[in-house]
Design an enzyme around this catalytic site. Structure first.
Site, short mmCIF file in Angstrom:
data_model
loop_
_atom_site.label_atom_id
_atom_site.label_comp_id
_atom_site.label_asym_id
_atom_site.label_seq_id
_atom_site.Cartn_x
_atom_site.Cartn_y
_atom_site.Cartn_z
N PHE A 135 0.86 -1.19 0.00
CA PHE A 135 0.00 0.00 0.00
C PHE A 135 0.90 1.24 0.00
CE2 PHE A 135 -2.82 3.16 1.93
CZ PHE A 135 -3.99 2.94 1.21
N ASP A 204 1.33 -4.82 8.93
CA ASP A 204 0.17 -3.97 8.70
C ASP A 204 -1.03 -4.90 8.51
OD1 ASP A 204 -1.86 -2.31 7.72
OD2 ASP A 204 -0.42 -0.96 6.76
N TYR A 229 -11.43 1.39 10.30
CA TYR A 229 -12.64 1.76 9.55
C TYR A 229 -12.96 0.75 8.44
CZ TYR A 229 -8.85 3.97 6.88
OH TYR A 229 -7.67 4.22 6.22
N LYS A 230 -12.15 -0.30 8.32
CA LYS A 230 -12.41 -1.32 7.29
C LYS A 230 -13.30 -2.40 7.90
CE LYS A 230 -8.39 0.14 4.74
NZ LYS A 230 -6.96 0.08 4.52
N ARG A 382 -12.17 -4.14 -7.38
CA ARG A 382 -11.99 -4.84 -6.12
C ARG A 382 -13.34 -4.97 -5.41
NH1 ARG A 382 -8.32 -2.21 -1.38
NH2 ARG A 382 -10.07 -0.77 -1.45
C1 PLP Z 1 -6.22 1.32 4.25
C2 PLP Z 1 -4.74 1.17 4.48
C3 PLP Z 1 -3.99 2.21 5.04
C4 PLP Z 1 -4.64 3.53 5.32
O1 PLP Z 1 -3.89 4.38 6.13
P1 PLP Z 1 -4.55 5.69 6.72
O2 PLP Z 1 -3.47 6.35 7.45
O3 PLP Z 1 -5.72 5.28 7.55
O4 PLP Z 1 -5.04 6.52 5.57
C5 PLP Z 1 -2.65 1.97 5.30
N1 PLP Z 1 -2.07 0.79 5.00
C6 PLP Z 1 -2.78 -0.21 4.44
C7 PLP Z 1 -2.10 -1.51 4.12
C8 PLP Z 1 -4.12 -0.06 4.15
O5 PLP Z 1 -4.81 -1.03 3.58
#
Ligand code: PLP
Length: 423
Positions: A135, A204, A229-230, A382
């Site tokens: 990501f 992560d 939030y996921k 997705r």
């Molecule tokens: C959704 C996601 C993020 C999001 O990071 P934010 O700081 O909340 O914007 C980070 N890393 C991964 C792997 C994600 O899937």
């Protein structure tokens, strides 16, 4: 019913899907969430829906806490303790002990804190191993830290990480489930390989917590971060979490030394002294309103058995793929559509991705039909399958819609070609 969750069996007609739904032990959980009528929501891996009591809880917070108690709410309403209290609730979803997790800041900021902390745990080493094509925030943050501290980043495919030699590596940083492909990386194997070479493992868990059985302590993970939030349904921008294994609590030093991570914040001392335990992961004032919504989101699935929900998600994703591949009564799909996610359901998370040269327009056409997935550049669509609120008919209908959008070329309509800034 015995067939639910079995890999080799899937319903082949819409009627069979209805039968599976009728016998699904998780079916009642759907009523805990607010979902718009007629919408098939396949984006809970990006933003989960509110619970039925989220709105009431936010309202009550504003009237009975904030308005009624003003600054007294920090004590009387438990606002100050919310980062560690909700950390304990998150711990349940990742296989941590209650006092090993804190909720604060964003995933991006927590990753910054944890990767820095990992380097400080191995001060004689200046190499980071990181997943390639992870990501973007993870990639950007790791690169920035490396340039700040003079470290080197070795990028590699997570598929080969478990056989790397980590003997000069400070830390490995990797996503458990890949955001675009849904590939489940070998968390236990990579962590063990890192430890064999003396490195620290930082994970992560954004796309795995609440989706699969995550067992950070069984797998000896050192540090971890993730979104709430996921699949944890905390609401847009709800604060993220940090996990620190207890064996590192005494030595952990994180770089954002804010006053609320201080041992005695209200002493207003001239210099920093870290609080004990995960309180030192907290930086500044908690985002209380967001934490109120997150508390409801976490409670909504706290009693759901993760193995049961994972089995259902495996069945949902498999059904979706089978309908698209034409293995059901819904008919065949379009040959330009290619599965990006692993075909083996145990190697993919709870989302499924397909590549298509016109993926963006196809996702827009689906949204117009009430099927909400998302587009991930350059050519991926997705679809997330949160088993807490999705039914087998939803997976069947969504795939049928996608087949129709492809067969009719509906996606060619000019309105579906206009790119929005948020995809
Ligand atoms: C959704 C996601 C993020 C999001 O990071 P934010 O700081 O909340 O914007 C980070 N890393 C991964 C792997 C994600 O899937």
């Amino acid at each position: 019913m015995s067939n639910v969750g079995s890999d080799s069996m899937f319903p082949t007609t819409r009627q069979m899907c209805q039968q599976w739904d009728a016998q699904d032990p998780l079916a009642p959980v759907r009523s805990r969430f607010v979902l718009p009528d007629g919408m098939i929501y396949l984006d809970g891996n990006s933003l989960g829906p509110p619970t039925v009591d989220s709105a009431q809880a936010l309202h009550d917070f504003a009237t009975d806490q904030w308005a009624a108690h003003l600054i007294g709410g920090w004590r009387s309403d438990g606002w100050m303790d919310a980062p560690v209290r909700l950390g304990a609730a998150v711990a349940h979803y990742i296989g941590a002990d209650a006092d090993e997790v804190a909720v604060a800041d964003s995933t991006t900021i927590n990753l910054y804190k944890m990767v820095h902390a990992a380097l400080r745990l191995r001060p004689d080493r200046r190499v980071l191993v990181a997943a390639d094509e992870d990501f973007p925030t993870d990639t950007y943050v790791i690169d920035s830290i490396a340039s700040q501290v003079g470290a080197v980043v070795r990028r590699c495919d997570p598929q080969s990480m478990a056989s790397l030699d980590f003997s000069d590596v400070a830390a490995v940083v990797c996503s458990h489930v890949h955001f675009r492909t849904g590939v489940v990386n070998d968390l236990a194997g990579i962590t063990a390989a890192a430890h064999a070479g003396g490195a620290v493992a930082v994970w992560d868990l954004s796309h795995s917590a609440g989706a699969l059985a995550v067992t950070v302590n069984t797998d000896r993970v050192d540090l971890a971060v993730g979104c709430t939030y996921k699949y944890l349904n905390g609401g847009p921008g709800s604060p993220a979490y940090c996990f620190v294994a207890r064996r590192h609590h005494a030595d952990l030093s994180q770089p954002i030394t804010g006053w609320l991570g201080h041992a005695d914040p209200f002493a207003f001392e001239a210099s920093y002294r870290p609080a004990s335990g995960v309180q030192r992961l907290v930086t500044g004032t908690p985002s209380v309103a967001s934490l109120v919504a997150l508390e409801r989101g976490l409670a909504a699935t706290a009693d759901v058995d993760i193995h049961q929900s994972r089995s259902k998600a495996v069945a949902l994703t498999q059904l979706f793929i089978e309908v698209l591949q034409g293995n059901t009564s819904a008919g065949p799909s379009n040959s330009l559509l290619s599965l990006v996610s692993p075909g083996d359901p145990h190697k993919r998370g709870n989302h499924v991705s397909f590549a298509h040269p016109n993926a963006y327009a196809i996702v827009q056409a689906l949204i117009a039909r009430g099927v909400i997935g998302d587009f991930r550049a350059p050519d991926v669509m997705r679809f997330g399958f949160a088993p807490a609120y999705l039914r087998f008919v939803d997976a069947f209908d969504a795939a049928t819609h996608l087949n129709e959008v492809l067969a009719s070329n509906e996606w060619r309509h000019p309105q579906f070609q206009v790119r929005d800034a948020v995809t």
